[in-house]
Each structure stands twice: as C-alpha cells, then as structure tokens.
Design a protein around this motif. Structure first.
Motif, short mmCIF file in Angstrom:
data_model
loop_
_atom_site.label_atom_id
_atom_site.label_comp_id
_atom_site.label_asym_id
_atom_site.label_seq_id
_atom_site.Cartn_x
_atom_site.Cartn_y
_atom_site.Cartn_z
N GLY A 29 0.81 -1.21 0.00
CA GLY A 29 0.00 0.00 0.00
C GLY A 29 0.84 1.26 0.00
N SER A 30 2.15 1.11 -0.22
CA SER A 30 3.00 2.31 -0.20
C SER A 30 3.95 2.36 -1.38
CB SER A 30 3.78 2.40 1.11
OG SER A 30 4.74 1.39 1.16
N VAL A 31 4.36 3.59 -1.69
CA VAL A 31 5.41 3.84 -2.68
C VAL A 31 6.63 4.33 -1.91
CG1 VAL A 31 6.11 5.20 -4.69
CG2 VAL A 31 3.70 4.51 -4.43
N VAL A 32 7.70 3.58 -1.99
CA VAL A 32 8.92 3.95 -1.27
C VAL A 32 9.96 4.43 -2.28
CG1 VAL A 32 10.80 3.10 0.19
CG2 VAL A 32 8.46 2.31 0.58
N GLY A 33 10.44 5.64 -2.10
CA GLY A 33 11.46 6.19 -2.97
C GLY A 33 12.84 5.82 -2.46
N ARG A 147 0.56 -9.24 -13.40
CA ARG A 147 -0.25 -8.63 -12.34
C ARG A 147 0.43 -8.80 -10.98
NH1 ARG A 147 -5.31 -7.93 -14.60
NH2 ARG A 147 -5.86 -9.44 -16.19
N PRO A 148 1.65 -8.27 -10.88
CA PRO A 148 2.42 -8.49 -9.65
C PRO A 148 1.85 -7.71 -8.46
CG PRO A 148 3.54 -6.91 -11.03
CD PRO A 148 2.37 -7.41 -11.82
N GLU A 149 2.31 -8.10 -7.27
CA GLU A 149 1.92 -7.38 -6.05
C GLU A 149 2.97 -6.33 -5.69
OE1 GLU A 149 1.15 -10.31 -3.06
OE2 GLU A 149 -0.40 -11.25 -4.28
N VAL A 150 4.15 -6.46 -6.31
CA VAL A 150 5.25 -5.56 -6.01
C VAL A 150 5.84 -5.03 -7.32
CG1 VAL A 150 7.54 -5.40 -4.94
CG2 VAL A 150 5.83 -6.93 -3.96
N LEU A 151 6.19 -3.77 -7.34
CA LEU A 151 6.92 -3.21 -8.48
C LEU A 151 8.27 -2.69 -7.98
CD1 LEU A 151 4.19 -1.16 -10.42
CD2 LEU A 151 5.29 -3.29 -11.16
N ARG A 173 0.45 5.39 -7.95
CA ARG A 173 -0.46 5.69 -6.84
C ARG A 173 -1.61 4.69 -6.81
NH1 ARG A 173 1.85 7.46 -2.98
NH2 ARG A 173 -0.03 6.44 -2.28
N SER A 174 -2.16 4.37 -7.97
CA SER A 174 -3.31 3.47 -7.94
C SER A 174 -2.86 2.03 -7.64
CB SER A 174 -4.17 3.57 -9.21
OG SER A 174 -3.67 2.76 -10.21
N PHE A 175 -1.65 1.69 -8.08
CA PHE A 175 -1.09 0.37 -7.74
C PHE A 175 -0.98 0.23 -6.22
CE2 PHE A 175 2.37 -2.67 -7.14
CZ PHE A 175 2.05 -3.66 -8.05
N ALA A 176 -0.46 1.27 -5.58
CA ALA A 176 -0.32 1.24 -4.12
C ALA A 176 -1.69 1.30 -3.44
CB ALA A 176 0.57 2.40 -3.65
N ALA A 177 -2.61 2.08 -4.00
CA ALA A 177 -3.95 2.19 -3.39
C ALA A 177 -4.65 0.84 -3.39
CB ALA A 177 -4.79 3.23 -4.13
N ASP A 178 -4.32 -0.01 -4.37
CA ASP A 178 -4.89 -1.37 -4.43
C ASP A 178 -4.13 -2.35 -3.54
OD1 ASP A 178 -6.79 -0.52 -6.18
OD2 ASP A 178 -5.76 -1.24 -7.99
N GLY A 179 -3.19 -1.84 -2.76
CA GLY A 179 -2.48 -2.71 -1.82
C GLY A 179 -1.11 -3.16 -2.30
N GLY A 180 -0.70 -2.69 -3.48
CA GLY A 180 0.61 -3.08 -4.01
C GLY A 180 1.74 -2.35 -3.30
N THR A 181 2.95 -2.86 -3.49
CA THR A 181 4.15 -2.28 -2.90
C THR A 181 5.03 -1.78 -4.04
OG1 THR A 181 4.04 -4.02 -1.24
CG2 THR A 181 6.10 -2.78 -1.36
N VAL A 182 5.49 -0.54 -3.94
CA VAL A 182 6.34 0.01 -4.99
C VAL A 182 7.67 0.46 -4.39
CG1 VAL A 182 6.58 1.75 -6.81
CG2 VAL A 182 4.30 0.86 -6.25
#
Ligand SMILES: Nc1ncnc2c1ncn2[C@@H]1O[C@H](COP(=O)(O)OP(=O)(O)OP(=O)(O)O)[C@@H](O)[C@H]1O
Length: 237
Positions: A29-33, A147-151, A173-182
């Motif tokens: 659910g987050s985008v980590v830089g 359709r990964p869970e992590v990018l 943002r939408s990938f993370a909003a759907d519960g993905g990890t970036v």
C-alpha cells in the motif's frame, strides 16, 4: 499483499564495499522512494533483491522469500531495471509475447498491458525505432504482465514526457492504493516528492535516512533534505 524487506545487506565487488548493512522495509500500500548519489549502492541493492547478484551477508525478501525461491516470480514482482536489454529487431508486442510465454501468462495479457501503458499504436513497430520514453513504457508493460503485487523500478521516469510522467505517477499511486508495494529508485527528486509515501536515502553504501516522506521533509524541500543527508557522501566513489 507482499512487503519488501531488506536486512543487514552487505555486498562487495572485489575489495570494494558497494553496500554496507543496508536495511529497510517497503510496506504493501505504499510507494517507497530509494534515493542516493551516483554510486551510492541503489542498483546494487535492487540487483540483490531481484536475484541478479548474490549478497555477501543479510537478506532481501518478498513476503519473506528471496526472489530465487518465488514459485511464480512474475506474479509477485514486476521489475524495470533499465531500458536496455531489448531485442532491437523485435516488435514491442513480440517482446512482451516472449516474456508472457516464458512466464506462462495468457497471450491476451500482452494486449492489456500494451493498452495500459499507451503503447497499442506502436506495438507492431520494431523496438529499434522506439524513443527512450517508448522503451520505458514497454519496460513498464513488461513489469505489469504478471499482475504483480510488487513493483521494483529503477528510474522509470527516464525519457518520459510530461504526460508520461503524470501517467506513471497515477499508475504507481493506484497500484499502491490497491495494496501493491512500490520501490522506486530515482534521481528526479520532484518526481519522488510527488509520488512517494516514504523514503530511503543511501550514501556510500549505507542508509543515511529512512522514514515517511512527510516526517523527513516537514517544512523543507525534498532537495534541501536530500542534500543535507547526503552531504558527507558527495561525489562518486
Ligand atoms: N559489477 C560491479 N563490479 C564492480 N563494482 C561495481 C559493480 N556494480 C556496482 N559497482 C560499484 O558499486 C558502487 C555502487 O554502485 P551502484 O550501481 O549500486 O550505485 P547507484 O546508487 O545505483 O548509482 P547511480 O545512481 O549512479 O546509478 C559503485 O561504486 C559502483 O562502481
């Protein structure tokens, strides 16, 4: 939902320590830089995470498993490391078809991801005719195939035009909003400031700052904070 966890990572090349005791977590659910000067150890960390280089010590896992232990890696993690490595004589669609076949993904997924990245009109052209931004879009399409869970993305905005940058931001943002990890490595601070929830800054192979973007930046600019925490690690090693 799958977290990335890196703990006590060490990696040397010859006698040179590229990564020293690096540890951080990227939560679902987050985008980590992932930021840091040239040569700080970002790519080395991503290479170890993606099983492209072996760690000397420590661990790098997706949901507790190293990349090499994932049964269906493309369904867990999508990665974009650089826009190279594309067969110049293949069309964009064929490039994705090869990847989809290797990952045992249905052929229709190729057209879905081409559409997602806005590359349908160029899908039948050979990769050698693509601009840098088009290669980046193709690379992002490849990352999304399973359709990964992590990018895990290294400089994904490289070569993208302003509309492409906005599109990428909204995608992440939408990938993370759907519960993905970036996990997003970048030198473009303005881009990171607009999309990341949390930051990990590395300098000379070590984590020099780590935390929620809002806490780290507070009332300063990301550029000021970044230059502060990396000040002692100026210049390439
Ligand atoms: N295969 C390798 N062999 C020898 N040294 C390497 C290798 N890969 C990386 N290094 C060294 O490790 C250090 C960290 O490099 P790395 O590519 O991880 O940095 P980076 O933070 O990704 O930098 P940049 O922002 O310039 O891409 C650098 O000094 C680099 O020269």
């Amino acid at each position: 939902m799958t977290a990335i966890r890196i703990e006590g990572l060490h990696k040397s090349y010859g006698g040179f320590e590229a990564v020293h005791d690096v540890g951080f977590t990227a939560r679902p659910g987050s985008v980590v830089g992932l930021l840091g000067p040239n040569g700080a150890g970002k790519s080395t960390t991503l290479h170890v995470l993606l099983g492209l280089a072996a760690a000397d010590a420590g661990s790098a896992t997706f949901g507790g498993r190293p990349y090499a232990d994932l049964e269906h890696p493309s369904r867990v993690v999508g990665a974009l490391l650089d826009a190279g490595g594309l067969h110049p004589g293949r069309t964009g669609r064929d490039h994705l078809r090869v990847l989809a076949t290797a990952a045992r993904l249905p052929a229709r997924r190729v057209d879905e991801v081409l559409d997602l990245v806005g590359m349908t009109p160029a899908a039948q052209r050979r990769v050698r005719t693509y601009s840098l931004g088009m290669k980046q879009r193709l690379g992002i399409a490849a990352a999304l195939l399973g359709r990964p869970e992590v990018l895990v993305l290294d400089e994904p905005a490289n070569g993208l035009d302003p509309a492409g940058m906005r599109w990428l931001r909204e995608l992440l943002r939408s990938f993370a909003a759907d519960g993905g990890t970036v996990l997003l490595a970048s030198h473009v601070l303005a881009e990171v400031a607009q999309v990341a929830d949390a930051l990990v800054v590395v300098g000379q192979g070590r984590v020099v700052a780590d935390g929620p973007l809002d806490d780290l930046v507070a009332d300063r600019s990301l550029e000021d904070v970044y230059l502060d925490v990396t000040a002692t690690t100026e210049g390439v090693r």
